[in-house]
Design an enzyme around this catalytic site. Structure first.
Site, PDB file in Angstrom:
ATOM      1  N   HIS A   7     -29.238 -12.246   4.255  1.00 38.61           N
ATOM      2  CA  HIS A   7     -28.534 -11.676   3.100  1.00 38.61           C
ATOM      3  C   HIS A   7     -27.614 -10.501   3.413  1.00 38.61           C
ATOM      4  O   HIS A   7     -26.863 -10.080   2.544  1.00 38.61           O
ATOM      5  CB  HIS A   7     -29.515 -11.343   1.967  1.00 38.61           C
ATOM      6  CG  HIS A   7     -30.426 -10.195   2.242  1.00 38.61           C
ATOM      7  ND1 HIS A   7     -30.979  -9.460   1.225  1.00 38.61           N
ATOM      8  CD2 HIS A   7     -30.882  -9.656   3.390  1.00 38.61           C
ATOM      9  CE1 HIS A   7     -31.748  -8.516   1.740  1.00 38.61           C
ATOM     10  NE2 HIS A   7     -31.711  -8.629   3.055  1.00 38.61           N
ATOM     11  N   HIS A   8     -27.620  -9.990   4.632  1.00 40.25           N
ATOM     12  CA  HIS A   8     -26.657  -8.947   5.018  1.00 40.25           C
ATOM     13  C   HIS A   8     -25.392  -9.545   5.641  1.00 40.25           C
ATOM     14  O   HIS A   8     -24.378  -8.864   5.750  1.00 40.25           O
ATOM     15  CB  HIS A   8     -27.276  -7.956   6.005  1.00 40.25           C
ATOM     16  CG  HIS A   8     -28.363  -7.124   5.433  1.00 40.25           C
ATOM     17  ND1 HIS A   8     -28.194  -6.338   4.316  1.00 40.25           N
ATOM     18  CD2 HIS A   8     -29.656  -6.965   5.808  1.00 40.25           C
ATOM     19  CE1 HIS A   8     -29.315  -5.718   4.031  1.00 40.25           C
ATOM     20  NE2 HIS A   8     -30.231  -6.095   4.916  1.00 40.25           N
ATOM     21  N   ALA A   9     -25.437 -10.789   6.053  1.00 37.90           N
ATOM     22  CA  ALA A   9     -24.271 -11.429   6.676  1.00 37.90           C
ATOM     23  C   ALA A   9     -23.225 -11.741   5.609  1.00 37.90           C
ATOM     24  O   ALA A   9     -23.525 -12.322   4.577  1.00 37.90           O
ATOM     25  CB  ALA A   9     -24.691 -12.704   7.393  1.00 37.90           C
ATOM     26  N   ASP A  56     -26.080  -7.084   0.594  1.00 32.46           N
ATOM     27  CA  ASP A  56     -24.655  -6.785   0.541  1.00 32.46           C
ATOM     28  C   ASP A  56     -23.787  -7.946   1.000  1.00 32.46           C
ATOM     29  O   ASP A  56     -22.700  -8.161   0.462  1.00 32.46           O
ATOM     30  CB  ASP A  56     -24.338  -5.526   1.359  1.00 32.46           C
ATOM     31  CG  ASP A  56     -24.837  -5.602   2.788  1.00 32.46           C
ATOM     32  OD1 ASP A  56     -25.894  -6.225   3.033  1.00 32.46           O
ATOM     33  OD2 ASP A  56     -24.182  -5.022   3.676  1.00 32.46           O
TER      34      ASP A  56
END
Length: 173
Positions: A7-9, A56
């Protein structure tokens, strides 16, 4: 279940141990298969991220997409203070995300680092079961049960117990 989490990629960067945004890839693949519509409906997707950390990358990928709403639990309310939040408040945010959204598919970024013995120090196993049930019931009510979850964070040795508790609620009675 996949590792590493995703979920940060974003579309152009990898960080936070995230190289591919697994939820975003799955949502786009489903959208492509359905030509932007899910079984003739609106095609709206709700992504609920229950990880301790803000997703993000997911938020960035879908920032301008009116068909996809991303609800990062813990970052929903403008006056949010994670350190002052109790389990009931956190679970209340999950309920709010589902209740205030129109969707035909529910995707969950299922992170477990909010676990009582992990970094977040907040939720116990019964809380994960409740969260799973809230999400299942929301999908049952709004989109004929269309839902899936992808493993994100969670680093304590009890991670398998957290996952099992969530799946017990998410998977059904």
């Amino acid at each position: 279940m996949v590792r590493p989490p995703g979920h940060h990629a974003s579309a152009t960067t990898a960080w936070g141990m995230c190289y591919f945004n697994n939820v975003a890839v799955a949502v786009r693949k489903i959208e492509d298969r359905m030509d932007g519509k899910i079984e003739g409906r609106t095609g709206k997707v709700l992504i609920v991220d229950i990880d301790l950390h803000y997703g993000d990358g997911t938020a960035g990928i879908f920032r301008w997409d009116d068909g996809v709403k991303v609800a990062n639990i813990g970052a929903i309310d403008s006056g949010f203070d994670y350190l002052a939040l109790d389990p009931a408040g956190y679970i209340g945010q999950v309920e709010k995300a589902v209740a205030q959204s129109d969707f035909d598919l529910l995707a969950v970024s299922a992170g477990f680092d909010t676990y009582l013995l992990d970094w977040g120090g907040l939720l116990d196993l019964s809380d994960y079961r409740k969260i799973g049930r809230i999400l299942r019931e929301g999908a049952d009510e709004r989109c004929e049960g269309r839902r899936f979850a992808v493993l994100e964070g969670g680093y304590h040795q009890d991670l398998p117990l957290c996952i099992r508790s969530f799946v017990e609620g998410f998977g059904g009675p």
